[in-house]
Motif scaffolding. Structure first.
Motif, PDB file in Angstrom:
ATOM      1  N   LEU A  74       0.830  -1.207   0.000  1.00  0.00           N
ATOM      2  CA  LEU A  74       0.000   0.000   0.000  1.00  0.00           C
ATOM      3  C   LEU A  74       0.864   1.256   0.000  1.00  0.00           C
ATOM      4  CD1 LEU A  74      -2.834  -1.010   2.505  1.00  0.00           C
ATOM      5  CD2 LEU A  74      -3.087  -0.589   0.051  1.00  0.00           C
ATOM      6  N   ALA A  75       1.968   1.204   0.777  1.00  0.00           N
ATOM      7  CA  ALA A  75       2.874   2.361   0.842  1.00  0.00           C
ATOM      8  C   ALA A  75       3.531   2.605  -0.519  1.00  0.00           C
ATOM      9  CB  ALA A  75       3.946   2.114   1.907  1.00  0.00           C
ATOM     10  N   GLU A  76       3.947   1.523  -1.194  1.00  0.00           N
ATOM     11  CA  GLU A  76       4.564   1.652  -2.515  1.00  0.00           C
ATOM     12  C   GLU A  76       3.560   2.174  -3.540  1.00  0.00           C
ATOM     13  OE1 GLU A  76       7.728   1.329  -3.672  1.00  0.00           O
ATOM     14  OE2 GLU A  76       8.191   1.292  -1.535  1.00  0.00           O
ATOM     15  N   LYS A  77       2.322   1.692  -3.431  1.00  0.00           N
ATOM     16  CA  LYS A  77       1.275   2.141  -4.347  1.00  0.00           C
ATOM     17  C   LYS A  77       1.008   3.629  -4.161  1.00  0.00           C
ATOM     18  CE  LYS A  77      -3.410   0.975  -5.895  1.00  0.00           C
ATOM     19  NZ  LYS A  77      -4.597   0.113  -5.661  1.00  0.00           N
ATOM     20  N   LYS A  78       1.017   4.066  -2.899  1.00  0.00           N
ATOM     21  CA  LYS A  78       0.796   5.480  -2.601  1.00  0.00           C
ATOM     22  C   LYS A  78       1.940   6.332  -3.147  1.00  0.00           C
ATOM     23  CE  LYS A  78      -0.077   8.654   1.244  1.00  0.00           C
ATOM     24  NZ  LYS A  78      -0.201   8.795   2.718  1.00  0.00           N
ATOM     25  N   LYS A  79       3.193   5.852  -2.969  1.00  0.00           N
ATOM     26  CA  LYS A  79       4.359   6.578  -3.483  1.00  0.00           C
ATOM     27  C   LYS A  79       4.310   6.688  -5.006  1.00  0.00           C
ATOM     28  CE  LYS A  79       7.741   5.486   0.130  1.00  0.00           C
ATOM     29  NZ  LYS A  79       9.014   4.776   0.413  1.00  0.00           N
ATOM     30  N   LEU A  80       3.917   5.579  -5.650  1.00  0.00           N
ATOM     31  CA  LEU A  80       3.839   5.570  -7.111  1.00  0.00           C
ATOM     32  C   LEU A  80       2.801   6.569  -7.594  1.00  0.00           C
ATOM     33  CD1 LEU A  80       4.790   4.307  -9.761  1.00  0.00           C
ATOM     34  CD2 LEU A  80       3.024   2.563  -9.485  1.00  0.00           C
ATOM     35  N   GLU A  81       1.654   6.596  -6.927  1.00  0.00           N
ATOM     36  CA  GLU A  81       0.588   7.524  -7.300  1.00  0.00           C
ATOM     37  C   GLU A  81       1.058   8.965  -7.150  1.00  0.00           C
ATOM     38  OE1 GLU A  81      -2.837   8.789  -8.862  1.00  0.00           O
ATOM     39  OE2 GLU A  81      -2.242   6.695  -8.703  1.00  0.00           O
ATOM     40  N   GLU A  82       1.790   9.235  -6.078  1.00  0.00           N
ATOM     41  CA  GLU A  82       2.317  10.583  -5.848  1.00  0.00           C
ATOM     42  C   GLU A  82       3.330  10.975  -6.922  1.00  0.00           C
ATOM     43  OE1 GLU A  82       3.875  10.408  -1.910  1.00  0.00           O
ATOM     44  OE2 GLU A  82       1.931  10.595  -0.930  1.00  0.00           O
ATOM     45  N   SER A  83       4.116   9.982  -7.381  1.00  0.00           N
ATOM     46  CA  SER A  83       5.125  10.277  -8.397  1.00  0.00           C
ATOM     47  C   SER A  83       4.498  10.590  -9.753  1.00  0.00           C
ATOM     48  CB  SER A  83       6.115   9.112  -8.528  1.00  0.00           C
ATOM     49  OG  SER A  83       5.499   7.964  -9.069  1.00  0.00           O
ATOM     50  N   PHE A  84       3.325  10.015 -10.043  1.00  0.00           N
ATOM     51  CA  PHE A  84       2.628  10.366 -11.288  1.00  0.00           C
ATOM     52  C   PHE A  84       2.119  11.806 -11.214  1.00  0.00           C
ATOM     53  CE2 PHE A  84       2.162   5.717 -12.015  1.00  0.00           C
ATOM     54  CZ  PHE A  84       2.618   5.672 -13.320  1.00  0.00           C
ATOM     55  N   LYS A  85       1.716  12.226 -10.019  1.00  0.00           N
ATOM     56  CA  LYS A  85       1.212  13.586  -9.844  1.00  0.00           C
ATOM     57  C   LYS A  85       2.354  14.605  -9.790  1.00  0.00           C
ATOM     58  CE  LYS A  85      -2.925  12.103  -7.311  1.00  0.00           C
ATOM     59  NZ  LYS A  85      -3.624  12.102  -6.005  1.00  0.00           N
ATOM     60  N   ASN A  86       3.459  14.193  -9.172  1.00  0.00           N
ATOM     61  CA  ASN A  86       4.606  15.096  -9.025  1.00  0.00           C
ATOM     62  C   ASN A  86       5.892  14.373  -9.425  1.00  0.00           C
ATOM     63  OD1 ASN A  86       3.261  17.462  -7.645  1.00  0.00           O
ATOM     64  ND2 ASN A  86       2.751  15.828  -6.210  1.00  0.00           N
ATOM     65  N   PRO A  87       6.102  14.165 -10.720  1.00  0.00           N
ATOM     66  CA  PRO A  87       7.300  13.447 -11.168  1.00  0.00           C
ATOM     67  C   PRO A  87       8.580  14.195 -10.809  1.00  0.00           C
ATOM     68  CG  PRO A  87       6.172  14.468 -13.025  1.00  0.00           C
ATOM     69  CD  PRO A  87       5.262  14.611 -11.850  1.00  0.00           C
ATOM     70  N   MET A  88       9.632  13.424 -10.566  1.00  0.00           N
ATOM     71  CA  MET A  88      10.928  14.022 -10.255  1.00  0.00           C
ATOM     72  C   MET A  88      11.531  14.650 -11.514  1.00  0.00           C
ATOM     73  SD  MET A  88      12.353  10.995  -7.772  1.00  0.00           S
ATOM     74  CE  MET A  88      11.437  10.560  -6.284  1.00  0.00           C
ATOM     75  N   LYS A  89      12.319  15.671 -11.303  1.00  0.00           N
ATOM     76  CA  LYS A  89      12.862  16.420 -12.432  1.00  0.00           C
ATOM     77  C   LYS A  89      14.389  16.437 -12.402  1.00  0.00           C
ATOM     78  CE  LYS A  89       8.729  19.316 -12.650  1.00  0.00           C
ATOM     79  NZ  LYS A  89       8.168  20.692 -12.559  1.00  0.00           N
ATOM     80  N   PRO A  90      15.011  15.431 -12.994  1.00  0.00           N
ATOM     81  CA  PRO A  90      16.476  15.381 -13.029  1.00  0.00           C
ATOM     82  C   PRO A  90      17.048  16.409 -13.992  1.00  0.00           C
ATOM     83  CG  PRO A  90      15.564  13.643 -14.376  1.00  0.00           C
ATOM     84  CD  PRO A  90      14.395  14.292 -13.692  1.00  0.00           C
ATOM     85  N   GLN A  91      18.275  16.803 -13.733  1.00  0.00           N
ATOM     86  CA  GLN A  91      18.961  17.741 -14.626  1.00  0.00           C
ATOM     87  C   GLN A  91      19.521  16.977 -15.824  1.00  0.00           C
ATOM     88  OE1 GLN A  91      22.538  19.443 -13.008  1.00  0.00           O
ATOM     89  NE2 GLN A  91      22.663  21.031 -14.571  1.00  0.00           N
ATOM     90  N   ILE A  92      19.269  17.487 -17.010  1.00  0.00           N
ATOM     91  CA  ILE A  92      19.914  16.957 -18.210  1.00  0.00           C
ATOM     92  C   ILE A  92      20.812  18.058 -18.750  1.00  0.00           C
ATOM     93  CG2 ILE A  92      19.586  16.054 -20.539  1.00  0.00           C
ATOM     94  CD1 ILE A  92      16.980  14.857 -19.667  1.00  0.00           C
ATOM     95  N   ARG A  93      22.116  17.881 -18.554  1.00  0.00           N
ATOM     96  CA  ARG A  93      23.084  18.918 -18.893  1.00  0.00           C
ATOM     97  C   ARG A  93      23.335  18.975 -20.401  1.00  0.00           C
ATOM     98  NH1 ARG A  93      26.154  16.097 -13.940  1.00  0.00           N
ATOM     99  NH2 ARG A  93      25.433  14.378 -15.246  1.00  0.00           N
ATOM    100  N   PRO A  94      23.732  20.131 -20.909  1.00  0.00           N
ATOM    101  CA  PRO A  94      23.951  20.288 -22.362  1.00  0.00           C
ATOM    102  C   PRO A  94      24.965  19.311 -22.936  1.00  0.00           C
ATOM    103  CG  PRO A  94      23.938  22.426 -21.275  1.00  0.00           C
ATOM    104  CD  PRO A  94      23.953  21.402 -20.184  1.00  0.00           C
ATOM    105  N   ASP A  95      25.956  18.927 -22.129  1.00  0.00           N
ATOM    106  CA  ASP A  95      27.008  18.026 -22.616  1.00  0.00           C
ATOM    107  C   ASP A  95      26.807  16.595 -22.118  1.00  0.00           C
ATOM    108  OD1 ASP A  95      27.454  18.625 -19.975  1.00  0.00           O
ATOM    109  OD2 ASP A  95      29.606  18.990 -20.187  1.00  0.00           O
TER     110      ASP A  95
END
Length: 267
Positions: A74-95
């Motif tokens: 249930l905890a994993e399902k809740k985390k997954l649902e939250e990640s769809f609503k607020n996806p993480m935003k990694p940096q993609i550098r120009p190089d």
């Protein structure tokens, strides 16, 4: 230690509802005091009915494990649902070393360790996903060398030092390590052999491999991995949705389908 854990479970499993001398129900506090004053009550029950006790204890343990598993799911399902609503935003550098199609709608980021056997499996999954979503996916490899893998940090340093010369050759160096993964423990001898095979400028490589610019780059990845809660390897982000562990390609395909279903991805 194992005996203490078992004893703790045992005491917990003996909490029941009885009656006190006043005719009311015995609460947990009263029961605890009773058992402290008369610990022989527990040992007598166990000694007299050992088989029944073991059976009851096993049943209680299985029930507790089932409850814990359900809570974890249930905890994993809740985390997954939250990640769809607020996806993480990694940096993609120009190089950045981008594999696949730059700017594609699917972005796969991996936080990895060149000496981790599970990352070797993760590599196979990444290669499979690049084929499944050819023209629709971009892949970025980032560093999370674990402290107990002595060759992981040097491998990351060689990768970044080669990237300073050629993004393409850095990608091929990455592939070369996992293609002959059993040789990783040979350390720098193995890394230099791959670099020579790729036609890397060895003098420049030697100068860059321990440089501040290389170490700063790796430290950026380590900090980002920590920010996103990745402690073990491999860790992935697929369009910002975290995947912790070496899951098969089908798991990532499932996430892609869910993103499409929610209208968060168009292919």
């Amino acid at each position: 230690m194992k005996f203490k854990v078992t004893l703790s479970i045992l005491v917990g499993s003996l909490l029941f509802t009885g009656c006190n001398q006043k005719g009311g129900a015995i609460d947990q506090k009263e029961l605890g005091e009773l058992l402290k004053k008369n610990p022989k009550l527990i040992t007598d029950v166990i000694t007299t009915n050992p088989s029944e006790f073991i059976e009851a204890l096993n049943t209680a343990v299985k029930s507790a494990q089932g409850d814990q598993q359900k809570k974890a799911q249930l905890a994993e399902k809740k985390k997954l649902e939250e990640s769809f609503k607020n996806p993480m935003k990694p940096q993609i550098r120009p190089d950045e070393v981008i594999r696949g199609t730059k700017g594609a709608p699917i972005t796969l980021i991996e936080y990895s360790d060149f000496e981790c056997p599970f990352c070797s499996k993760g590599y196979d999954t990444v290669m499979e996903l690049l084929k499944i979503y050819k023209g629709q996916i971009q892949f970025v490899y980032k560093h999370l060398p674990l402290s107990f893998h002595q060759n992981a940090m040097p491998a990351a340093q060689y990768y970044e030092a080669i990237r300073l010369q050629s993004i393409e050759k850095a990608g091929l160096f990455h592939d070369g390590i996992f293609a002959e993964f059993s040789k990783v423990r040979s350390g720098e001898k193995f890394f230099k052999a791959i670099a020579k095979r790729l036609g890397v400028n060895m003098a420049k490589l030697e100068a860059d491999v321990k440089s501040k610019i290389v170490q700063d780059r790796i430290n950026e990845d380590l900090a980002e991995a920590k920010k996103f809660g990745f402690q073990g390897t491999p860790g992935f982000l697929i369009n910002g949705i975290p995947v912790k562990g070496a899951y098969p390609a089908s798991h990532f395909v499932g996430i892609v389908e869910e993103l499409k279903k929610r209208g968060l991805l168009k292919l």
